[in-house]
Write a protein that holds these residues in place. Structure first.
Motif, mmCIF file in Angstrom:
data_model
loop_
_atom_site.group_PDB
_atom_site.id
_atom_site.type_symbol
_atom_site.label_atom_id
_atom_site.label_comp_id
_atom_site.label_asym_id
_atom_site.label_seq_id
_atom_site.Cartn_x
_atom_site.Cartn_y
_atom_site.Cartn_z
ATOM 1 N N ALA A 191 -4.530 -35.689 34.160
ATOM 2 C CA ALA A 191 -5.860 -35.506 33.585
ATOM 3 C C ALA A 191 -6.022 -36.510 32.443
ATOM 4 O O ALA A 191 -5.054 -36.830 31.748
ATOM 5 N N ALA A 192 -7.220 -37.016 32.272
ATOM 6 C CA ALA A 192 -7.459 -38.046 31.252
ATOM 7 C C ALA A 192 -8.527 -37.599 30.259
ATOM 8 O O ALA A 192 -9.420 -36.816 30.598
ATOM 9 N N HIS A 193 -8.391 -38.103 29.043
ATOM 10 C CA HIS A 193 -9.403 -37.888 28.001
ATOM 11 C C HIS A 193 -9.692 -36.399 27.775
ATOM 12 O O HIS A 193 -10.854 -35.995 27.631
ATOM 13 N N SER A 194 -8.646 -35.580 27.754
ATOM 14 C CA SER A 194 -8.830 -34.149 27.526
ATOM 15 C C SER A 194 -9.149 -33.884 26.061
ATOM 16 O O SER A 194 -8.446 -34.367 25.166
ATOM 17 N N THR A 195 -10.195 -33.118 25.803
ATOM 18 C CA THR A 195 -10.610 -32.811 24.436
ATOM 19 C C THR A 195 -10.953 -31.329 24.314
ATOM 20 O O THR A 195 -11.353 -30.686 25.292
ATOM 21 N N PHE A 196 -10.810 -30.805 23.108
ATOM 22 C CA PHE A 196 -11.138 -29.408 22.829
ATOM 23 C C PHE A 196 -11.719 -29.303 21.428
ATOM 24 O O PHE A 196 -11.248 -29.972 20.498
ATOM 25 N N SER A 197 -12.742 -28.471 21.276
ATOM 26 C CA SER A 197 -13.292 -28.167 19.953
ATOM 27 C C SER A 197 -13.770 -26.726 19.960
ATOM 28 O O SER A 197 -14.151 -26.185 21.001
ATOM 29 N N ALA A 198 -13.751 -26.111 18.780
ATOM 30 C CA ALA A 198 -14.191 -24.717 18.675
ATOM 31 C C ALA A 198 -14.753 -24.464 17.287
ATOM 32 O O ALA A 198 -14.239 -24.982 16.286
ATOM 33 N N ASP A 199 -15.825 -23.685 17.229
ATOM 34 C CA ASP A 199 -16.357 -23.210 15.961
ATOM 35 C C ASP A 199 -16.838 -21.776 16.170
ATOM 36 O O ASP A 199 -16.512 -21.147 17.178
ATOM 37 N N ALA A 200 -17.605 -21.254 15.246
ATOM 38 C CA ALA A 200 -18.011 -19.850 15.313
ATOM 39 C C ALA A 200 -18.946 -19.561 16.487
ATOM 40 O O ALA A 200 -19.051 -18.413 16.936
ATOM 41 N N ASP A 208 -11.072 -35.261 32.439
ATOM 42 C CA ASP A 208 -11.401 -36.063 33.613
ATOM 43 C C ASP A 208 -10.241 -35.944 34.607
ATOM 44 O O ASP A 208 -9.121 -36.377 34.311
ATOM 45 N N ILE A 209 -10.504 -35.361 35.757
ATOM 46 C CA ILE A 209 -9.423 -35.100 36.724
ATOM 47 C C ILE A 209 -9.369 -36.127 37.860
ATOM 48 O O ILE A 209 -8.619 -35.952 38.819
ATOM 49 N N ALA A 210 -10.116 -37.209 37.738
ATOM 50 C CA ALA A 210 -10.154 -38.203 38.822
ATOM 51 C C ALA A 210 -8.765 -38.742 39.155
ATOM 52 O O ALA A 210 -8.413 -38.928 40.330
#
Length: 229
Positions: A191-200, A208-210
């Motif tokens: 997997a490429a360019h994996s990102t995560f964010s979280a707020d209230a 990207d799973i290509a």
């Protein structure tokens, strides 16, 4: 961080996030989890350890019979552990960047509402399934979208024919079959360019799973994007 994993992936009761060969329903050794959490000063592990301890029958557990090294310390922790607050931590969200696994729930401290877990990573992990970009979802502590897990282990499970077993294949992990082609096993399928964010308000994961598919799939980009509001 390895120890903290178990508290981060606890969903509700005996349900845990079960990517790859893991079981969805687990009865962890609460006493060991508690001692580990106490050693590293982690309140979530302490809480999960006390929670699991309160739900278990120690005398019928195989753990004390299997390991004297575990049983002896448990004698000295027993009174403290038995009187500890035995409510699971129900962590609201977590991003485990090294393995590219995210979890998020509607609110911290409760298993009510929606729970989401999803993953990136690569297809050469220990006990791997070809599952990059897949997810599990629970509602009020009960499964809605599941990872089926694996069949009972056989010689084939750990042979060159492992990925002939249907439970290991991407098409059985809520993933697309692209131009008739499944994901492929191996370290080059990532997997490429994996990102995560979280707020209230929300938790967001994208990957990207290509590159998890061979060239015969003919795919340049396939973005998996999850949002839990």
């Amino acid at each position: 961080e390895i120890g903290r994993y178990i508290a981060r992936v606890h969903i509700s009761g005996d349900y845990f996030v079960n990517f790859a060969d893991a079981n969805a329903r687990v009865a962890p050794d609460g006493r060991m989890v508690y001692r580990y959490g106490k050693r590293i000063g982690d309140p979530d592990m302490l809480a999960l350890g006390a929670f699991a301890h309160a739900r278990s029958n120690y005398l019928t557990s195989a753990n004390w019979r299997a390991s004297f090294h575990r049983a002896l310390p448990e004698i000295f922790e027993w009174q403290e552990l038995s009187s500890a607050e035995s409510e699971a931590p129900y962590i609201r969200d977590s991003w485990m960047e090294g393995i590219q696994v995210m979890i998020a729930r509607e609110r911290a401290g409760s298993d009510r509402g929606l729970y989401l877990a999803a993953k990136g990573g690569h297809n050469s992990e220990s006990h791997n399934h070809n599952d990059l970009g897949s997810c599990v979802m629970y509602y009020n502590g009960k499964p809605c979208l599941v990872d089926i897990g694996r069949e009972t282990y056989t010689a084939k499970t750990f042979s060159s024919k492992r990925y002939e077993i249907w439970t290991m294949q991407s098409q059985y992990h809520n993933l697309p079959k692209i131009n008739g082609v499944d994901q492929k096993e191996g370290r080059n399928f990532v997997a490429a360019h994996s990102t995560f964010s979280a707020d209230a308000q929300k938790a967001v994961f994208s990957t990207d799973i290509a590159k998890a598919y061979p060239e015969t799939a003919g795919v340049a980009k396939w973005l998996r994007y999850y949002t839990l509001e």
